[in-house]
Design a protein around this motif. Structure first.
Motif, PDB file in Angstrom:
ATOM      1  N   MET A   1       0.823  -1.209   0.000  1.00 15.94           N
ATOM      2  CA  MET A   1       0.000   0.000   0.000  1.00 15.94           C
ATOM      3  C   MET A   1       0.857   1.259   0.000  1.00 15.94           C
ATOM      4  O   MET A   1       0.384   2.340   0.325  1.00 15.94           O
ATOM      5  CB  MET A   1      -0.943  -0.017   1.208  1.00 15.94           C
ATOM      6  N   GLU A   2       2.150   1.112  -0.336  1.00 17.30           N
ATOM      7  CA  GLU A   2       3.034   2.263  -0.448  1.00 17.30           C
ATOM      8  C   GLU A   2       2.515   3.213  -1.525  1.00 17.30           C
ATOM      9  O   GLU A   2       2.100   2.786  -2.605  1.00 17.30           O
ATOM     10  CB  GLU A   2       4.444   1.786  -0.812  1.00 17.30           C
ATOM     11  N   GLU A   3       2.522   4.509  -1.232  1.00 16.56           N
ATOM     12  CA  GLU A   3       2.021   5.493  -2.182  1.00 16.56           C
ATOM     13  C   GLU A   3       2.758   5.388  -3.514  1.00 16.56           C
ATOM     14  O   GLU A   3       3.989   5.381  -3.565  1.00 16.56           O
ATOM     15  CB  GLU A   3       2.183   6.901  -1.612  1.00 16.56           C
ATOM     16  N   GLY A   4       1.996   5.281  -4.570  1.00 19.60           N
ATOM     17  CA  GLY A   4       2.562   5.149  -5.897  1.00 19.60           C
ATOM     18  C   GLY A   4       2.810   3.709  -6.318  1.00 19.60           C
ATOM     19  O   GLY A   4       3.083   3.448  -7.488  1.00 19.60           O
ATOM     20  N   LYS A   5       2.727   2.785  -5.371  1.00 17.95           N
ATOM     21  CA  LYS A   5       2.964   1.374  -5.675  1.00 17.95           C
ATOM     22  C   LYS A   5       1.851   0.495  -5.116  1.00 17.95           C
ATOM     23  O   LYS A   5       2.034  -0.699  -4.902  1.00 17.95           O
ATOM     24  CB  LYS A   5       4.321   0.932  -5.114  1.00 17.95           C
ATOM     25  N   GLU A   6       0.702   1.106  -4.886  1.00 19.01           N
ATOM     26  CA  GLU A   6      -0.422   0.378  -4.326  1.00 19.01           C
ATOM     27  C   GLU A   6      -0.836  -0.794  -5.206  1.00 19.01           C
ATOM     28  O   GLU A   6      -0.876  -0.669  -6.429  1.00 19.01           O
ATOM     29  CB  GLU A   6      -1.638   1.311  -4.144  1.00 19.01           C
ATOM     30  N   GLY A   7      -1.130  -1.910  -4.569  1.00 20.95           N
ATOM     31  CA  GLY A   7      -1.635  -3.062  -5.309  1.00 20.95           C
ATOM     32  C   GLY A   7      -0.583  -4.048  -5.746  1.00 20.95           C
ATOM     33  O   GLY A   7      -0.911  -5.113  -6.268  1.00 20.95           O
ATOM     34  N   GLY A   8       0.676  -3.728  -5.554  1.00 21.57           N
ATOM     35  CA  GLY A   8       1.723  -4.688  -5.880  1.00 21.57           C
ATOM     36  C   GLY A   8       1.848  -5.742  -4.792  1.00 21.57           C
ATOM     37  O   GLY A   8       1.337  -5.578  -3.688  1.00 21.57           O
ATOM     38  N   THR A   9       2.515  -6.831  -5.101  1.00 26.45           N
ATOM     39  CA  THR A   9       2.726  -7.863  -4.092  1.00 26.45           C
ATOM     40  C   THR A   9       3.997  -8.639  -4.416  1.00 26.45           C
ATOM     41  O   THR A   9       4.596  -8.461  -5.479  1.00 26.45           O
ATOM     42  CB  THR A   9       1.522  -8.815  -3.982  1.00 26.45           C
ATOM     43  N   TRP A  10       4.404  -9.486  -3.496  1.00 23.15           N
ATOM     44  CA  TRP A  10       5.667 -10.225  -3.610  1.00 23.15           C
ATOM     45  C   TRP A  10       5.445 -11.729  -3.735  1.00 23.15           C
ATOM     46  O   TRP A  10       6.333 -12.456  -4.139  1.00 23.15           O
ATOM     47  CB  TRP A  10       6.521  -9.937  -2.378  1.00 23.15           C
ATOM     48  N   LEU A  11       4.227 -12.174  -3.385  1.00 20.67           N
ATOM     49  CA  LEU A  11       3.908 -13.601  -3.465  1.00 20.67           C
ATOM     50  C   LEU A  11       2.404 -13.743  -3.513  1.00 20.67           C
ATOM     51  O   LEU A  11       1.688 -13.154  -2.697  1.00 20.67           O
ATOM     52  CB  LEU A  11       4.465 -14.345  -2.246  1.00 20.67           C
ATOM     53  N   GLY A  12       1.896 -14.510  -4.477  1.00 21.14           N
ATOM     54  CA  GLY A  12       0.460 -14.695  -4.557  1.00 21.14           C
ATOM     55  C   GLY A  12       0.100 -15.935  -5.354  1.00 21.14           C
ATOM     56  O   GLY A  12       0.924 -16.489  -6.094  1.00 21.14           O
ATOM     57  N   ILE A  13      -1.146 -16.353  -5.207  1.00 25.54           N
ATOM     58  CA  ILE A  13      -1.642 -17.544  -5.906  1.00 25.54           C
ATOM     59  C   ILE A  13      -3.115 -17.326  -6.215  1.00 25.54           C
ATOM     60  O   ILE A  13      -3.812 -16.596  -5.496  1.00 25.54           O
ATOM     61  CB  ILE A  13      -1.430 -18.805  -5.050  1.00 25.54           C
ATOM     62  N   SER A  14      -3.589 -17.909  -7.302  1.00 26.67           N
ATOM     63  CA  SER A  14      -4.974 -17.691  -7.698  1.00 26.67           C
ATOM     64  C   SER A  14      -5.718 -19.011  -7.808  1.00 26.67           C
ATOM     65  O   SER A  14      -5.124 -20.088  -7.898  1.00 26.67           O
ATOM     66  CB  SER A  14      -5.032 -16.961  -9.049  1.00 26.67           C
TER      67      SER A  14
END
Length: 290
Positions: A109-122
């Protein structure tokens, strides 16, 4: 620093049940995860994620995959990862998001980088994991690397095609390593890797095989380690942690699920070798593998 610990265990046996275990605050995702079994046709998938603090640099990923294990008690994929981040950087705990809540991950949720992540699965069987590449200077105007994971988790592109697209745009980002995987019981699991400080083209990782590496050939039966350098660069913390991970993996078929989880957490919590790595890095060897 904040350390996010996560691991994913996918057995060979097929079925419709998926289990979630984690800290308070993630229990709400338990019922939603139960629906993943039908979407993946996988059984007893364990994906705990928790937040804790340690003293050593622990941005690291270990994983082993075997799409068609001989034993029905074996695991198709075992992945353990730590992601370090500063406490003041805002983020969300792992939860479901996206259309129909089909993606599970934490979110930056860092300003300007909202929505990024480092690990995920769908629920569609897409998996992505990211580490930063250690470099002396960061380009403040570069694009946020976390978007590389979220874009893959929400795209219809297969893992190799996606990484080829990323490789053409790699110069827009600070240094990174990206693992992208398609997990499918019908087509077979495909795991790919690309680092924008390494070879120009992504590679498909072969279970039990080997790929050319900057320092040596892989010899550990489809088991890989990734830290803040290129895949399998033998930093001290990676070699030490990978040995612990291999010991846990070798016992995985005989261990109850909870015991395997405990073993993986032990691997992620062990920072014996990381202290030496940190001291050498701070001494000025920013890009040294040792």
């Amino acid at each position: 620093m904040r350390y996010w610990k996560a691991f994913l265990v996918i057995p060979a046996r097929m079925g419709s049940r998926v289990h979630w275990q984690g800290r308070a605050g993630l229990a709400a995702g338990k019922q939603r995860l139960a629906g993943l079994g039908a979407a993946w046709s996988l059984r007893d998938c364990v994906a705990p994620c928790e937040q804790s603090c340690s003293q050593g640099p622990m941005c690291i990923i270990f994983f082993k995959f075997d799409p068609r294990p001989v034993s029905k008690n074996a695991y198709r994929l075992i992945l353990a990862a730590n992601r370090d981040e500063f406490y003041h950087r805002p983020s969300k705990l792992a939860d479901f998001w996206g259309n129909n809540n089909e993606v599970l991950s934490g979110l930056d949720m860092e300003e300007g980088k909202e929505g990024g992540t480092w690990l995920g699965i769908s629920t569609r069987g897409k998996l992505a994991a990211l580490t930063n590449y250690l470099q002396p200077r960061q380009d403040r105007d570069a694009r946020g690397r976390g978007e590389l994971v979220t874009h893959f988790l929400t795209t219809d592109m297969d893992s190799l095609s996606y990484l080829k697209k990323v490789s053409a745009e790699g110069h827009l980002y600070n240094g990174f390593n990206l693992i992208a995987a398609d997990l499918s019981t019908e087509k077979g699991d495909v795991v790919c890797y690309y680092g924008n400080r390494g070879e120009p083209e992504p590679v498909v990782l072969a279970p039990g095989g080997s790929i050319p590496c900057s320092f040596f050939q892989l010899r550990d039966g489809g088991t890989y380690g990734l830290s803040n350098a290129l895949l399998e660069t033998p930093w001290r913390k990676l070699c030490f942690g990978k040995q612990l991970f291999l010991e846990a993996v070798e016992r995985s078929q005989e261990l109850p699920k909870d015991a395997l989880i405990a073993q993986l957490l032990h691997v992620l919590n062990n920072d014996e070798a990381c202290q030496t790595q940190l001291l050498r890095t701070r001494a000025g060897s920013m890009c040294s593998p040792f």
